[in-house]
Design a protein around this motif. Structure first.
Motif, mmCIF file in Angstrom:
data_model
loop_
_atom_site.group_PDB
_atom_site.id
_atom_site.type_symbol
_atom_site.label_atom_id
_atom_site.label_comp_id
_atom_site.label_asym_id
_atom_site.label_seq_id
_atom_site.Cartn_x
_atom_site.Cartn_y
_atom_site.Cartn_z
ATOM 1 N N THR A 30 40.408 -5.449 -13.864
ATOM 2 C CA THR A 30 40.582 -5.740 -12.451
ATOM 3 C C THR A 30 39.356 -6.430 -11.877
ATOM 4 O O THR A 30 39.470 -7.403 -11.115
ATOM 5 N N VAL A 31 38.180 -5.938 -12.260
ATOM 6 C CA VAL A 31 36.937 -6.538 -11.784
ATOM 7 C C VAL A 31 36.808 -7.972 -12.285
ATOM 8 O O VAL A 31 36.397 -8.875 -11.548
ATOM 9 N N LYS A 32 37.169 -8.210 -13.533
ATOM 10 C CA LYS A 32 37.074 -9.550 -14.112
ATOM 11 C C LYS A 32 38.006 -10.524 -13.407
ATOM 12 O O LYS A 32 37.672 -11.707 -13.227
ATOM 13 N N GLU A 33 39.154 -10.033 -12.985
ATOM 14 C CA GLU A 33 40.085 -10.884 -12.241
ATOM 15 C C GLU A 33 39.495 -11.285 -10.891
ATOM 16 O O GLU A 33 39.648 -12.429 -10.456
ATOM 17 N N ARG A 34 38.816 -10.348 -10.240
ATOM 18 C CA ARG A 34 38.210 -10.633 -8.933
ATOM 19 C C ARG A 34 36.941 -11.461 -9.066
ATOM 20 O O ARG A 34 36.618 -12.258 -8.187
ATOM 21 N N HIS A 35 36.206 -11.235 -10.171
ATOM 22 C CA HIS A 35 34.928 -11.911 -10.380
ATOM 23 C C HIS A 35 34.904 -12.509 -11.794
ATOM 24 O O HIS A 35 34.278 -11.945 -12.703
ATOM 25 N N PRO A 36 35.557 -13.637 -12.013
ATOM 26 C CA PRO A 36 35.642 -14.217 -13.365
ATOM 27 C C PRO A 36 34.288 -14.534 -13.983
ATOM 28 O O PRO A 36 34.166 -14.577 -15.215
ATOM 29 N N GLU A 37 33.275 -14.746 -13.141
ATOM 30 C CA GLU A 37 31.953 -15.103 -13.651
ATOM 31 C C GLU A 37 31.136 -13.888 -14.081
ATOM 32 O O GLU A 37 30.059 -14.037 -14.677
ATOM 33 N N TYR A 38 31.620 -12.672 -13.799
ATOM 34 C CA TYR A 38 30.888 -11.462 -14.141
ATOM 35 C C TYR A 38 31.002 -11.157 -15.639
ATOM 36 O O TYR A 38 31.991 -11.496 -16.289
ATOM 37 N N HIS A 39 29.995 -10.449 -16.149
ATOM 38 C CA HIS A 39 30.029 -9.961 -17.532
ATOM 39 C C HIS A 39 31.239 -9.048 -17.725
ATOM 40 O O HIS A 39 32.042 -9.252 -18.643
ATOM 41 N N ALA A 40 31.372 -8.021 -16.913
ATOM 42 C CA ALA A 40 32.553 -7.138 -16.863
ATOM 43 C C ALA A 40 33.012 -6.670 -18.230
ATOM 44 O O ALA A 40 34.205 -6.691 -18.554
ATOM 45 N N ARG A 41 32.073 -6.230 -19.032
ATOM 46 C CA ARG A 41 32.328 -5.680 -20.365
ATOM 47 C C ARG A 41 31.297 -4.585 -20.602
ATOM 48 O O ARG A 41 30.391 -4.391 -19.786
ATOM 49 N N PRO A 42 31.395 -3.856 -21.714
ATOM 50 C CA PRO A 42 30.331 -2.898 -22.006
ATOM 51 C C PRO A 42 28.971 -3.593 -22.040
ATOM 52 O O PRO A 42 28.851 -4.716 -22.538
ATOM 53 N N VAL A 43 27.959 -2.934 -21.502
ATOM 54 C CA VAL A 43 26.604 -3.495 -21.428
ATOM 55 C C VAL A 43 25.739 -2.838 -22.501
ATOM 56 O O VAL A 43 25.549 -1.625 -22.506
ATOM 57 N N SER A 44 25.211 -3.647 -23.394
ATOM 58 C CA SER A 44 24.390 -3.142 -24.493
ATOM 59 C C SER A 44 22.972 -2.836 -24.032
ATOM 60 O O SER A 44 22.530 -3.283 -22.965
ATOM 61 N N ALA A 45 22.263 -2.095 -24.856
ATOM 62 C CA ALA A 45 20.858 -1.781 -24.588
ATOM 63 C C ALA A 45 20.032 -3.056 -24.605
ATOM 64 O O ALA A 45 20.432 -4.080 -25.162
ATOM 65 N N PHE A 46 18.861 -2.981 -23.998
ATOM 66 C CA PHE A 46 17.984 -4.144 -23.873
ATOM 67 C C PHE A 46 16.546 -3.713 -24.102
ATOM 68 O O PHE A 46 16.126 -2.661 -23.630
ATOM 69 N N GLY A 47 15.797 -4.523 -24.841
ATOM 70 C CA GLY A 47 14.373 -4.259 -24.969
ATOM 71 C C GLY A 47 13.851 -4.312 -26.382
ATOM 72 O O GLY A 47 14.493 -4.848 -27.295
ATOM 73 N N ASP A 48 12.681 -3.739 -26.549
ATOM 74 C CA ASP A 48 11.941 -3.756 -27.805
ATOM 75 C C ASP A 48 12.638 -2.863 -28.832
ATOM 76 O O ASP A 48 12.831 -1.671 -28.607
ATOM 77 N N ALA A 49 12.998 -3.444 -29.958
ATOM 78 C CA ALA A 49 13.723 -2.683 -30.988
ATOM 79 C C ALA A 49 12.858 -1.619 -31.645
ATOM 80 O O ALA A 49 13.379 -0.690 -32.259
ATOM 81 N N ARG A 50 11.546 -1.728 -31.516
ATOM 82 C CA ARG A 50 10.642 -0.726 -32.090
ATOM 83 C C ARG A 50 9.868 0.005 -30.985
ATOM 84 O O ARG A 50 8.731 0.419 -31.174
ATOM 85 N N ALA A 51 10.517 0.161 -29.877
ATOM 86 C CA ALA A 51 9.880 0.810 -28.726
ATOM 87 C C ALA A 51 9.623 2.283 -28.990
ATOM 88 O O ALA A 51 10.348 2.947 -29.727
ATOM 89 N N GLN A 52 8.596 2.796 -28.330
ATOM 90 C CA GLN A 52 8.323 4.232 -28.362
ATOM 91 C C GLN A 52 8.865 4.940 -27.125
ATOM 92 O O GLN A 52 8.866 6.159 -27.061
ATOM 93 N N LEU A 53 9.332 4.144 -26.148
ATOM 94 C CA LEU A 53 9.924 4.705 -24.935
ATOM 95 C C LEU A 53 11.344 4.175 -24.781
ATOM 96 O O LEU A 53 11.562 2.960 -24.771
#
Length: 227
Positions: A30-53
């Motif tokens: 429904t969100v994607k229909e209203r906002h076609p430009e949005y990601h509107a999918r599961p959001v993956s993690a972001f950042g340093d793959a060897r992070a300590q935090l």
């Protein structure tokens, strides 16, 4: 090293098209229909793959991560978070607007307890448990790569971490500024810190101030400096 994909450096892939939770999948359509430009999918993690935090939030925001595809990017909830990360040397910029802004995280990684935008920002308990599968994979990879500190933003993120590790909430109660040492493998432990979520409501009502948030990060920073 900073990455935008969970497929590198031993991190598992988080399915971008997961539809295990019917209510969330239908809502995203429904969100994607209203906002076609949005990601509107599961959001993956972001950042340093060897992070300590590893920072664990609740879920993508409608016009933030759900729009941009990066956790805490493009909405009010990310303002205080990225300003604080930058102040403590954990981010290359103090503001995160889009995937094209070249922001990098340093020794830090951000994910959410629930990967999809929930209606009214309120995931159901079964959705939290279902998505806990991905958080558990993330926690296992984080620990295996030498990660030591997890910061839960809010009580739901706190409970999700405990559920993934088969630990009881009553043994590790949530409170702002609390710290818990958690067993996460046969011979490994991680330290879980708690903070109120940096949401618009919490910051505008002063339940969470910049000073309170920075105090948590000051303790974490000191902890990370101890080998």
């Amino acid at each position: 090293m900073t990455i935008h994909s969970t497929t590198k450096a031993g991190y598992p892939f988080e399915p971008a098209d997961c539809r295990q939770c019917a209510r969330l999948a239908t809502f995203l359509e429904t969100v994607k229909e209203r906002h076609p430009e949005y990601h509107a999918r599961p959001v993956s993690a972001f950042g340093d793959a060897r992070a300590q935090l590893l920072i664990v939030g609740l879920a993508p925001g409608m016009h933030g991560a759900n729009r941009t595809g990066r956790p805490f990017t493009g909405d009010y909830a990310g303002i205080l978070l990225y300003q604080t990360l930058y102040k403590f040397g954990l981010a290359s910029r103090s503001e995160s607007i889009s995937l094209q802004d070249d922001l990098q995280l340093i020794n830090c990684r951000i994910t959410n307890a629930v990967k999809c935008l929930p209606p009214q920002n309120k995931p159901n308990p079964d959705e939290i448990r279902q998505c806990g599968h991905y958080l558990k994979i993330e926690l296992d990879a984080f620990s295996n790569q030498g990660g030591r500190v997890v910061l839960a933003l809010g009580a739901i993120a706190h409970r999700s971490v405990l559920q993934c590790l088969d630990l009881r909430q009553k043994d590790y109660p949530f409170s702002h500024g609390a710290a818990h040492r958690l067993p996460c493998a046969e011979t490994k432990t991680i330290k879980l810190y708690d903070s109120y979520h940096c949401s618009r409501y919490n910051t505008q009502t002063k339940r969470l101030t910049a000073e309170m948030f920075e105090q948590v990060f000051a303790v974490i920073s000191a902890d990370l400096s101890i080998k």
